[in-house]
Design an enzyme around this catalytic site. Structure first.
Site, short mmCIF file in Angstrom:
data_model
loop_
_atom_site.label_atom_id
_atom_site.label_comp_id
_atom_site.label_asym_id
_atom_site.label_seq_id
_atom_site.Cartn_x
_atom_site.Cartn_y
_atom_site.Cartn_z
N ASP A 1 2.60 20.09 51.27
CA ASP A 1 3.19 20.70 50.07
C ASP A 1 4.41 21.50 50.53
OD1 ASP A 1 1.03 20.14 47.86
OD2 ASP A 1 -0.05 20.70 49.67
N GLY B 1 -0.29 23.93 54.34
CA GLY B 1 0.03 22.57 54.78
C GLY B 1 1.49 22.22 54.51
N SER C 1 -5.11 13.82 50.00
CA SER C 1 -4.96 14.68 48.83
C SER C 1 -6.19 14.50 47.95
CB SER C 1 -3.71 14.26 48.04
OG SER C 1 -3.75 14.83 46.74
N MET D 1 -7.77 24.86 46.76
CA MET D 1 -8.38 24.65 45.44
C MET D 1 -9.69 23.87 45.58
SD MET D 1 -5.32 24.24 42.73
CE MET D 1 -4.91 22.55 43.10
N ASN E 1 -12.47 20.87 46.92
CA ASN E 1 -12.52 19.41 47.08
C ASN E 1 -11.90 19.06 48.44
OD1 ASN E 1 -11.20 16.39 46.10
ND2 ASN E 1 -13.35 16.84 45.86
N HIS F 1 -7.34 19.75 54.76
CA HIS F 1 -7.72 21.16 54.59
C HIS F 1 -8.40 21.67 55.86
CE1 HIS F 1 -8.05 19.98 50.15
NE2 HIS F 1 -7.20 20.99 50.11
P1 AMP Z 1 -4.87 22.48 47.73
O1 AMP Z 1 -6.34 22.59 47.81
O2 AMP Z 1 -4.35 21.13 47.36
O3 AMP Z 1 -4.24 23.61 46.95
O4 AMP Z 1 -4.34 22.69 49.21
C1 AMP Z 1 -4.71 23.83 49.96
C2 AMP Z 1 -3.92 23.84 51.24
O5 AMP Z 1 -4.18 22.65 51.98
C3 AMP Z 1 -2.40 23.90 51.02
O6 AMP Z 1 -1.81 24.72 52.01
C4 AMP Z 1 -2.00 22.46 51.21
O7 AMP Z 1 -0.67 22.30 51.62
C5 AMP Z 1 -2.96 22.02 52.29
N1 AMP Z 1 -3.11 20.57 52.32
C6 AMP Z 1 -3.38 19.74 51.27
N2 AMP Z 1 -3.38 18.46 51.68
C7 AMP Z 1 -3.10 18.48 53.02
C8 AMP Z 1 -2.95 17.46 54.02
N3 AMP Z 1 -3.07 16.18 53.74
N4 AMP Z 1 -2.66 17.86 55.28
C9 AMP Z 1 -2.52 19.18 55.58
N5 AMP Z 1 -2.65 20.18 54.68
C10 AMP Z 1 -2.93 19.83 53.42
#
Ligand code: AMP
Length: 286
Positions: free
Chosen positions: A152, A149, A187, A30, A32, A37
């Site tokens: 989650d 990741g 996060s 998503m 940011n 990531h």
């Molecule tokens: P998001 O942008 O929050 O939807 O996350 C995108 C991807 O990055 C998802 O697969 C998350 O599980 C992963 N992700 C988010 N935070 C972390 C982290 N601290 N370590 C590893 N992967 C992460």
């Protein structure tokens, strides 16, 4: 790095790579972006010839009163970071590109048994939104592998189940959680924390690690372990939604016979809702 806003452009680039026999890795996000990531991008790069990332703040996975409109959007910085980390293509569609009718899909994908527990019990419709958009993105990118990741954890289990049940021809790769020096899982939502909340936040991972340690040391009363951690979190000023010990493969309530476990928790802290988990493998126990 090529940046695509439309499905048509994305498909024609990915199809050309596929015709050349290149292995395609995919990392949906998503935006940011932080180092967590970027570690996913690096895992994808180590396994694939071409890496495609997506940035899409998916309205379908946000509930009423959640942070869809205020979710941090940092597209220019994200593009630079992806490019620096060897990403080949970025798909960044507008909401109407993915959901042309009223900004919502008519067809939805749902994994109900795994979606209504833990975080799903506190965020109704969240995992339905995630499964639906990920299914759609898989059909558009047609990746050989996709990296998610472990941070989650419930999302990872939902996606694995969806891929297995619907026979998506994609390998799901789980990647370890990127953490700050004090243990807090990285996060985008950590930005919502005030300075003093930020100092309190590492208590979440501390309690998860403490619970995992107790299980590894042979403590078998899981209810007692969770109650102790819940009390400690309240004491620290965090408001837990849940703190639970589950079977790692399918998030079923864990029993004494299970060897592969995960401790999962979600807490509210100021404006933020933080989630984290800790895996335990009891391989040497009878
Ligand atoms: P998001 O942008 O929050 O939807 O996350 C995108 C991807 O990055 C998802 O697969 C998350 O599980 C992963 N992700 C988010 N935070 C972390 C982290 N601290 N370590 C590893 N992967 C992460």
């Amino acid at each position: 790095m090529e940046v695509f806003a439309t499905i048509e452009e994305l498909k024609s680039a990915v199809r050309a790579w596929r015709r050349e026999g290149q292995v395609i890795g995919f990392v949906p996000t998503m935006g940011n972006l932080h180092d967590g990531h970027l570690s996913l991008i690096n895992v994808a790069r180590s396994r694939a010839d071409r890496v495609v990332a997506s940035i899409f703040v998916n309205p379908l996975q946000f509930g009423e009163g959640e942070d869809f409109s205020s979710y941090p959007r940092t597209e220019d910085r994200d593009k630079t970071l992806l490019e620096e980390n060897g990403c080949d293509a970025l798909f960044m569609p507008a909401v109407r590109e993915l959901y042309p009718e009223r900004g919502m899909p008519v067809t939805i994908v749902e994994v109900p048994e795994l979606s209504n527990i833990l975080c799903g019990a506190h965020r109704p419709g969240h995992f339905r939104g995630v499964a639906t958009v990920v299914a759609k993105l898989f059909n558009l990118v047609e990746p050989d592998l996709a990296v998610f990741g472990e941070k989650d954890y419930q999302q990872l289990v939902v996606i694995r189940r969806m891929v297995e049940d619907l026979c998506f021809p994609v390998e799901i790769v789980g990647a370890p959680t990127g953490r700050e020096d004090d243990g807090l899982a990285m996060s985008s939502r950590n930005q919502y924390l005030t300075e003093s909340e930020r100092r309190t936040a590492p208590a979440l991972h501390r309690e998860l690690a403490r619970a995992a340690g107790a299980i590894a040391d042979g403590e078998q009363d899981f209810g007692k372990i969770c109650d102790r951690s819940l009390a400690a979190l309240w004491e620290e000023g965090l408001k837990p939604d849940y703190f639970e010990i589950r079977r790692a493969s399918d998030l079923a309530v864990a029993g004494e016979e299970d060897r592969h476990l995960v401790v999962l928790a979600a807490v509210r802290l100021g404006r933020a809702r933080l989630i984290d988990n800790e895996r335990i493998d009891l391989i040497n126990r009878n």
